[in-house]
Design a protein around this motif. Sequence first.
Motif, mmCIF file in Angstrom:
data_model
loop_
_atom_site.group_PDB
_atom_site.id
_atom_site.type_symbol
_atom_site.label_atom_id
_atom_site.label_comp_id
_atom_site.label_asym_id
_atom_site.label_seq_id
_atom_site.Cartn_x
_atom_site.Cartn_y
_atom_site.Cartn_z
ATOM 1 N N VAL A 71 0.745 -1.124 -0.244
ATOM 2 C CA VAL A 71 -0.011 -0.172 0.047
ATOM 3 C C VAL A 71 0.889 1.193 -0.015
ATOM 4 C CG1 VAL A 71 -1.853 1.431 1.013
ATOM 5 C CG2 VAL A 71 -1.893 -1.061 1.366
ATOM 6 N N GLU A 72 0.710 2.189 -1.181
ATOM 7 C CA GLU A 72 1.517 3.193 -1.041
ATOM 8 C C GLU A 72 0.727 4.469 -0.461
ATOM 9 O OE1 GLU A 72 2.474 1.061 -5.146
ATOM 10 O OE2 GLU A 72 0.660 1.683 -3.803
ATOM 11 N N SER A 73 1.388 5.338 -0.083
ATOM 12 C CA SER A 73 0.670 6.506 0.285
ATOM 13 C C SER A 73 1.541 7.660 0.607
ATOM 14 C CB SER A 73 0.090 6.171 1.940
ATOM 15 O OG SER A 73 1.367 5.965 2.803
ATOM 16 N N GLY A 74 1.268 8.871 0.699
ATOM 17 C CA GLY A 74 2.173 10.021 0.835
ATOM 18 C C GLY A 74 2.221 11.000 -0.379
ATOM 19 N N GLY A 75 1.411 10.631 -1.481
ATOM 20 C CA GLY A 75 1.163 11.652 -2.663
ATOM 21 C C GLY A 75 0.442 12.693 -2.344
ATOM 22 N N GLY A 76 0.353 13.701 -3.161
ATOM 23 C CA GLY A 76 -0.395 14.757 -3.090
ATOM 24 C C GLY A 76 0.105 15.955 -4.028
ATOM 25 N N LEU A 77 -0.376 17.188 -3.858
ATOM 26 C CA LEU A 77 -0.030 18.258 -4.702
ATOM 27 C C LEU A 77 0.834 19.064 -3.967
ATOM 28 C CD1 LEU A 77 -0.858 20.221 -7.280
ATOM 29 C CD2 LEU A 77 -2.564 21.019 -5.674
ATOM 30 N N VAL A 78 1.972 19.277 -4.863
ATOM 31 C CA VAL A 78 3.041 19.989 -4.144
ATOM 32 C C VAL A 78 3.371 21.095 -5.503
ATOM 33 C CG1 VAL A 78 4.104 18.525 -2.915
ATOM 34 C CG2 VAL A 78 4.868 18.816 -4.979
#
Length: 112
Positions: free
Chosen positions: A5-12
């Motif tokens: 399970v990947e996590s931590g992405g977002g808009l930067v």
Amino acid sequence: QGQLVESGGGLVHTGGSLVLSCAASGITLSTNGVMWHRQAPGKQREWVATVASGGATNYADSRFHVWRDNAENTVYLRMTNLQPQDTGVYYCNTIRRGRAFWGQGTQVTVSS
């Protein structure tokens, strides 16, 4: 049955940083090499980083850094000085007993 399970992405914004996580269940990541890949819109998936079972690392780009937390059974990918061309879905994968495991991916969007 293993799962990633990947996590931590977002808009930067351009120049920003992110740390992505790849958490495993049913698979002991410390005994496996783990790779990070990304897929930009309209492009093929490409490799970005590897941490081998022995801890050696390899990168497609010097802005990336990958490491393990064996106690958490998690592999991390830190990306710095992000650029719009880094936008895409980031995946981790590993191979256990000849079978490839992939996570569902985490979206990274870099705005200019």
